[in-house]
Design an enzyme around this catalytic site. Structure first.
Site, PDB file in Angstrom:
ATOM      1  N   GLU A   1       1.395  -0.626  -5.167  1.00  0.00           N
ATOM      2  CA  GLU A   1       0.639   0.561  -5.545  1.00  0.00           C
ATOM      3  C   GLU A   1       1.571   1.765  -5.612  1.00  0.00           C
ATOM      4  O   GLU A   1       1.836   2.403  -4.595  1.00  0.00           O
ATOM      5  CB  GLU A   1      -0.479   0.828  -4.520  1.00  0.00           C
ATOM      6  CG  GLU A   1      -1.294   2.053  -4.872  1.00  0.00           C
ATOM      7  CD  GLU A   1      -2.068   2.635  -3.678  1.00  0.00           C
ATOM      8  OE1 GLU A   1      -3.133   3.216  -3.923  1.00  0.00           O
ATOM      9  OE2 GLU A   1      -1.622   2.510  -2.525  1.00  0.00           O
TER      10      GLU A   1
ATOM     11  N   ASP B   1       0.830  -1.210   0.000  1.00  0.00           N
ATOM     12  CA  ASP B   1       0.000   0.000   0.000  1.00  0.00           C
ATOM     13  C   ASP B   1       0.866   1.263   0.000  1.00  0.00           C
ATOM     14  O   ASP B   1       1.925   1.307   0.636  1.00  0.00           O
ATOM     15  CB  ASP B   1      -0.868  -0.017   1.271  1.00  0.00           C
ATOM     16  CG  ASP B   1      -1.754   1.213   1.376  1.00  0.00           C
ATOM     17  OD1 ASP B   1      -2.560   1.427   0.454  1.00  0.00           O
ATOM     18  OD2 ASP B   1      -1.638   1.953   2.371  1.00  0.00           O
TER      19      ASP B   1
END
Ligand SMILES: [Ca+2]
Ligand SMILES: [Ca+2]
Ligand SMILES: [Ca+2]
Length: 533
Positions: free
Chosen positions: A281, A237
């Site tokens: 990401e 993330d």
């Protein structure tokens, strides 16, 4: 005068450039790149052709509390892939990415309180072990969301840090006093009891000091914990924000430090468990993703979805396949083993069906492109039934519409505002023209010719019509020609009559016919031809 100012500026940069924590690193970025160059995804992703993103609280509940949970996911594994290639009541995907399932005070759980546990509302560690076993039985890999940029405000480490207890003060980006020369941008620095801590996303998400070797050791330890349990992959993330420009003192080479952090972690994971799959990401353009080509096995391709959505809305393909090829090449030029992960939209973006204003026809073409691209495409839960949603975030994460009964397995923690009229899974499974059936059939096509569709070459061809997109997918064994009409009206494309003469349709949406060097397509029709030798 100008020269003096420049001189002072350079002096300031030199004086201010030393990071406060010692940099404990055994390997440089170049050394790490070399050590990572040989890791090839092909074996790891053998038989993994399509991945599916689950937002756990919204997916399915196994009890009556209306909150999605781990057992709810177990109950729905047969929907995703029942493990039997001869049945087609399932979607046929081979990997699930679960957004965070750890204890947290929020519904999205990106602010983690304990990195080695399951949120009690979602179940227990035993439930999770059962999920792994049941998923693996069906050939489904499980990817967990790893949030290493920040913790929850109430994480025991941060509580201790705020009390001034070591070693935890050094676990975070904390400053007693903010020096304006060191940190010219101060918006993300929050004040807590006279101290400043860095929190770019939200004041309740203090950011970890990734320069601290003790923090890196905690991260390795957390990674090991889940790898030992049998998890198949991680999704990292907020990876771009691990080192933000205003998070470290002026002069810190943040991109270099960020690359070093992620490459070191990737090498650790690969050495510990080589079959781990690492997707990240880096929410940015392909150009800005390029330096990270060795930092992960793959990254979500944000450009792809944006290009597909805008091209379909305009009705003109805009040479998107050529642009996509150029984008992916930026990464494969640096790392030939890099694999692309295209997707349409995810849990942080307005849903693709809303961006198409509810047009099932557009959604079908978008799915057709997504599922014929090289690499590992990701489907956001509900996309396959055309769920709608526009921010705020809760609205793009509405309960999966399994059926119309909110007291059943439907995780009705949050109302259907956008999806009150979305046809449910049961209805769509019974309808051979539904979006769900279209997704199922496309996944089946991809699974049948996985070598070509996942790993083969991609090449755009010209059809002499800006609304008619054509491209080849091929390898040594197969050659496919995909043609799609982006316009809401009939269109004619032109191509090589000799190639057209050798076509055999293996997937058709709408009405398509060939007449010598012409291809006639009904509005938003799509076809996949096999080119016979
Ligand atoms: Ca529940
Ligand atoms: Ca099946
Ligand atoms: Ca950070």
């Amino acid at each position: 005068m100008k020269k003096i100012l420049v001189g002072l500026l350079i002096l300031g940069l030199v004086l201010g450039c030393t990071p406060k924590e010692p940099v404990n690193t055994s390997k440089t970025v170049d050394e790490l790149r070399l050590a990572l160059a040989d890791y090839d995804l092909k074996e790891i992703l053998e038989d993994v052709n399509v991945a599916y993103q689950i937002f756990p609280i919204s997916f399915a509940t196994s009890d009556t509390d209306r909150l999605g949970d781990i057992r709810g996911i177990i109950n729905k594994l047969d929907y995703l892939n029942d493990g039997d290639p001869d049945t087609d009541t399932d979607l046929g995907i081979q990997a699930i990415w679960l957004t965070p399932i750890y204890p947290s005070q929020t519904y999205h759980k990106y602010d983690i309180l304990d990195y080695k546990a399951i949120d009690p509302k979602f179940g227990t560690l035993d439930d999770f072990k059962e999920l792994l076993a049941e998923a693996h039985k069906r050939g489904i890999k499980v990817i967990l969301d790893m949030v290493f940029n920040h913790t929850a405000y109430d994480h025991p480490w941060f509580k201790a840090a705020l009390k001034g207890e070591q070693p935890y003060v050094s676990y975070y980006r904390i400053e007693e006093k903010l020096d304006l020369q060191e940190y010219p941008t101060r918006n993300a620095w929050k004040n807590a009891g006279g101290k400043f801590y860095y929190a770019w996303f939200w004041e309740k998400m203090p950011e970890l000091n990734l320069e601290n070797e003790a923090v890196r050791e905690e991260i390795r330890d957390i990674s090991k914990f889940w790898m030992d349990l049998g998890v198949d992959g991680f999704r990292f993330d907020a990876a771009k924000h691990a080192y933000n420009p205003d998070e470290y003192p002026v002069g810190t080479p943040v991109l270099e430090r960020n690359l070093q952090f992620w490459m070191e972690l990737r090498l650790f994971i690969k050495e510990y468990k080589p079959e781990m799959f690492l997707v990240s990401e880096i929410w940015d353009t392909a150009q800005n993703q390029a330096p990270y080509a060795h930092a992960y096995d793959t990254m979500f391709n944000f450009d792809f979805g944006e290009m597909v959505i805008s091209a379909l809305n305009v009705g003109n393909h805009g040479n998107l396949i050529q642009k996509h090829l150029d984008n992916v090449k930026r990464l494969t030029d640096r790392n030939p083993n890099y694999v692309d992960s295209p997707f349409l939209t995810n849990h942080d973006q307005n849903r693709v069906m809303s961006l198409f204003a509810g047009s099932v026809d557009k959604a079908k073409i978008a799915a057709g492109l997504l599922l014929t691209m090289p690499g590992l495409p990701f489907i956001y839960y509900g996309e396959e039934i055309g769920m709608l949603g526009v921010k705020p975030d809760e609205r793009i994460r509405e309960p999966m519409r399994w059926n119309d009964d909110i007291t059943s397995e439907v995780a009705y923690w949050n109302q259907w505002i956008y999806n009150w009229e979305t046809p449910n899974v049961i209805e769509q499974q019974a309808d051979e023209n539904s979006l769900w059936t279209h997704y199922r059939d496309l996944i089946k096509l991809r699974n049948t010719y996985a070598d070509t569709f996942v790993w083969g070459e991609l090449e755009q061809v010209t059809m002499r019509n800006s609304s008619v997109l054509g491209y080849y997918r091929f390898d040594e064994n197969n050659r496919f020609l995909v043609v799609a009409n982006f316009y809401n009206g009939p269109m004619v494309g032109e191509f090589d009559a000799e190639v057209f003469a050798k076509t055999e349709p293996i997937f058709t949406l709408g009405e398509v016919s060939i007449d010598a060097d012409k291809i006639n397509l009904s509005p938003r029709a799509m076809v996949v031809y096999r080119i016979n030798p």
